[in-house]
Design a protein around this motif. Structure first.
Motif, mmCIF file in Angstrom:
data_model
loop_
_atom_site.group_PDB
_atom_site.id
_atom_site.type_symbol
_atom_site.label_atom_id
_atom_site.label_comp_id
_atom_site.label_asym_id
_atom_site.label_seq_id
_atom_site.Cartn_x
_atom_site.Cartn_y
_atom_site.Cartn_z
ATOM 1 N N GLY A 314 0.805 -1.219 0.000
ATOM 2 C CA GLY A 314 0.000 0.000 0.000
ATOM 3 C C GLY A 314 0.836 1.266 0.000
ATOM 4 O O GLY A 314 0.694 2.123 -0.884
ATOM 5 N N PRO A 315 1.749 1.437 0.974
ATOM 6 C CA PRO A 315 2.596 2.633 0.968
ATOM 7 C C PRO A 315 3.462 2.752 -0.285
ATOM 8 O O PRO A 315 3.657 3.850 -0.803
ATOM 9 N N ALA A 316 3.988 1.626 -0.771
ATOM 10 C CA ALA A 316 4.794 1.671 -1.988
ATOM 11 C C ALA A 316 3.955 2.134 -3.174
ATOM 12 O O ALA A 316 4.416 2.944 -3.996
ATOM 13 N N GLY A 317 2.732 1.627 -3.278
ATOM 14 C CA GLY A 317 1.853 2.055 -4.359
ATOM 15 C C GLY A 317 1.537 3.535 -4.292
ATOM 16 O O GLY A 317 1.502 4.225 -5.321
ATOM 17 N N LEU A 318 1.306 4.052 -3.082
ATOM 18 C CA LEU A 318 1.061 5.478 -2.929
ATOM 19 C C LEU A 318 2.283 6.291 -3.334
ATOM 20 O O LEU A 318 2.165 7.364 -3.937
ATOM 21 N N ALA A 319 3.470 5.786 -2.982
ATOM 22 C CA ALA A 319 4.701 6.488 -3.346
ATOM 23 C C ALA A 319 4.892 6.520 -4.859
ATOM 24 O O ALA A 319 5.230 7.558 -5.440
ATOM 25 N N PHE A 320 4.682 5.379 -5.507
ATOM 26 C CA PHE A 320 4.832 5.328 -6.961
ATOM 27 C C PHE A 320 3.810 6.223 -7.668
ATOM 28 O O PHE A 320 4.095 6.793 -8.723
ATOM 29 N N ASP A 321 2.643 6.348 -7.071
ATOM 30 C CA ASP A 321 1.559 7.118 -7.676
ATOM 31 C C ASP A 321 1.629 8.598 -7.324
ATOM 32 O O ASP A 321 0.808 9.392 -7.783
ATOM 33 N N GLY A 322 2.593 8.967 -6.473
ATOM 34 C CA GLY A 322 2.702 10.363 -6.069
ATOM 35 C C GLY A 322 1.644 10.789 -5.077
ATOM 36 O O GLY A 322 1.306 11.986 -5.010
ATOM 37 N N GLY A 323 1.130 9.836 -4.276
ATOM 38 C CA GLY A 323 0.046 10.149 -3.356
ATOM 39 C C GLY A 323 0.470 10.367 -1.927
ATOM 40 O O GLY A 323 -0.362 10.232 -1.013
ATOM 41 N N LEU A 324 1.735 10.707 -1.681
ATOM 42 C CA LEU A 324 2.217 10.924 -0.317
ATOM 43 C C LEU A 324 2.921 12.268 -0.207
ATOM 44 O O LEU A 324 3.664 12.668 -1.106
ATOM 45 N N THR A 325 2.708 12.928 0.907
ATOM 46 C CA THR A 325 3.468 14.126 1.216
ATOM 47 C C THR A 325 4.788 13.729 1.881
ATOM 48 O O THR A 325 4.959 12.589 2.326
ATOM 49 N N ILE A 326 5.710 14.678 1.972
ATOM 50 C CA ILE A 326 6.996 14.378 2.599
ATOM 51 C C ILE A 326 6.805 14.000 4.065
ATOM 52 O O ILE A 326 7.411 13.041 4.557
ATOM 53 N N GLY A 327 5.964 14.727 4.760
ATOM 54 C CA GLY A 327 5.750 14.450 6.174
ATOM 55 C C GLY A 327 5.141 13.082 6.419
ATOM 56 O O GLY A 327 5.597 12.335 7.298
ATOM 57 N N LEU A 328 4.107 12.724 5.649
ATOM 58 C CA LEU A 328 3.476 11.427 5.833
ATOM 59 C C LEU A 328 4.417 10.298 5.443
ATOM 60 O O LEU A 328 4.475 9.258 6.115
ATOM 61 N N ALA A 329 5.188 10.490 4.382
ATOM 62 C CA ALA A 329 6.152 9.464 3.971
ATOM 63 C C ALA A 329 7.194 9.234 5.053
ATOM 64 O O ALA A 329 7.559 8.087 5.344
#
Length: 456
Positions: A314-329
């Motif tokens: 899930g987190p990897a998919g959000l990262a690849f899709d550009g769906g995370l902010t720096i703080g949340l990541a």
């Protein structure tokens, strides 16, 4: 009389009993035996990987109460966890702790000693206990489905390797041939569960056997291809991550050179931490207690961060899709590392391939976000793809396999080979430097619960 009737040797008349009690041994063709084991290993690995994946998805749907009647692709695990009530997340993770603790305690207490794939490949008798290995694999699948942060890729590899070892013995293969087939079983299991036929074959050759010679190359390619094809019958021809279209930029290339060593150093720290956590895990009565406590805490964290449960897809998919902010990541990165280490320390088992991939992608979001403040031009998803590959390559010491896997996972453009390879090269150099110099600089690094795992 002798002259008239010359001596003739008496013919031995064999009775039916003597024929059946002394059968003639027919030599089978070595090539035919290897070909048969290769074919059956590929089919078995494909069926095993498919069934384990369907079991995983079925448990996920029931546990978190989403898309029960529809197929795998109807709703993602992250969407299902996010849609579940916070209290349900705690309950499911607590059940996960009970299953993990009691299950592995019973396996260690009553089952035959486990044999890892690496041990089997190096053994003079490359066999893995079928019952214990199957139970071990099923526990991994069930706990990952319920929310364990460890990877699910080890389970199909273990079952397929155990099957390959059993088939090799039945076919009378030599020790060298059996070792190759056990390794091929592991690669085929990986290929089946993630639909990565080339990645599975390269994993066998680079990681398990350390050779690209013909005797290993041919069965590795054939078993992984057959396994992936068979698994597609039940799982579909889908890749793991849906990545938007991305373009190559000068900013990304330079960032890959600069940040590649940072991924290698981070991968070294992650590897050392996981190694010490696993070494300190109990196998006695403490296992159920620590496991329940650990997963209950993860459940509480999941009330606020639904991205935490699961193997990191899930987190990897959000990262690849550009769906995370720096703080949340950054927050997810810290929490994922902590709960992965604590789960291993509590006695749970699983792989580190997908957790490592997710950690690399999350770290790349942070580093790439800071870099873009000074030199924009690359998307956060592009940073994530490069960083995930570099971290995975260094943490598992498999550069070729990591590159192939990420490209098969994401189907990203081949233009990204340049920044990916630059980052992987830097990460490997930094990892080797840390391995050489860090122990002398900080001998107390890592977890040290109960005095276990002090030495490397």
């Amino acid at each position: 009389m002798a002259a008239i009737f010359p001596f003739r040797p008496r013919r031995r008349v064999m009775s039916v009993k003597s024929i059946t009690s002394n059968p003639v041994r027919r030599e089978h063709s070595p090539f035919a035996a290897v070909a048969a084991v290769t074919l059956l290993t590929g089919i078995g690995a494909g069926l095993g990987g498919m069934l384990l994946a369907l079991l995983l998805h079925g448990i996920q749907h029931v546990a978190y109460g989403y898309s029960v009647t529809h197929a795998i692709s109807a709703e993602s695990f992250l969407q299902g966890v996010t849609g579940a009530a916070p209290g349900r997340r705690v309950l499911v993770l607590a059940i996960c702790g009970l299953v993990a603790g009691l299950g592995w305690w019973a396996l260690y207490r009553f089952g035959r000693p486990l044999v890892s794939i690496r041990e089997a490949v190096k053994s003079d008798d490359p066999q893995m206990p079928l019952a214990s290995t199957t139970a071990h694999a099923l526990l991994q699948i069930v706990t990952v489905a319920l929310g364990s942060p460890l990877g699910r890729e080890v389970a199909p590899r273990e079952i397929s390797s155990a099957l390959a070892g059993w088939l090799s013995r039945r076919a009378g293969l030599s020790v060298a041939q059996s070792r190759i087939m056990v390794a091929c079983g592991a690669g085929a299991g990986l290929a089946a569960v993630y639909n990565v036929p080339l990645g599975g074959a390269v994993f066998v050759l680079e990681v398990l056997l350390g050779t690209f010679g013909w005797p290993a190359l041919v069965p590795a390619i054939v078993t992984s291809s057959i396994a992936a094809l068979v698994a597609q019958a039940g799982l579909g021809n889908e890749h793991q991550y849906l990545v938007p279209s991305m373009t190559l930029s000068a900013s990304l290339v330079v960032w890959s050179v600069v940040c590649g060593p940072l991924f290698g150093a981070a991968a070294w720290g992650f590897t050392e931490l996981m190694k010490r956590s696993r070494a300190a895990a109990p196998k006695d009565w403490r296992l159920p207690v620590l496991s329940l406590l650990n997963f209950a805490i993860i459940g509480v964290l999941a009330m606020h961060f639904p991205q935490l449960p699961g193997n990191g897809k899930g987190p990897a998919g959000l990262a690849f899709d550009g769906g995370l902010t720096i703080g949340l990541a950054a927050m997810l990165l810290v929490l994922k590392i902590v709960i992965t280490a604590s789960s291993l320390r509590a006695g749970a088992e699983g792989g580190l391939l997908t957790p490592g991939l997710a950690n690399g992608a999350l770290l790349a979001i942070v580093l790439g976000g800071v870099w873009s403040l000074f030199w924009p031009g690359a998307s956060s998803g592009a940073f994530a793809v490069v960083g995930a590959t570099a971290f995975l390559a260094a943490s598992m010491q498999m550069p070729i396999t990591a590159v192939v896997l990420v490209f098969e996972f994401t189907r990203v453009s081949q233009d990204f080979l340049i920044p990916v390879l630059l980052a992987v090269g830097g990460a490997l150099l930094a990892f080797q430097a840390c391995t050489k110099w860090a122990p002398a600089l900080q001998p107390g690094f890592g977890l040290n619960w109960g005095g276990v795992g002090k030495a490397r």
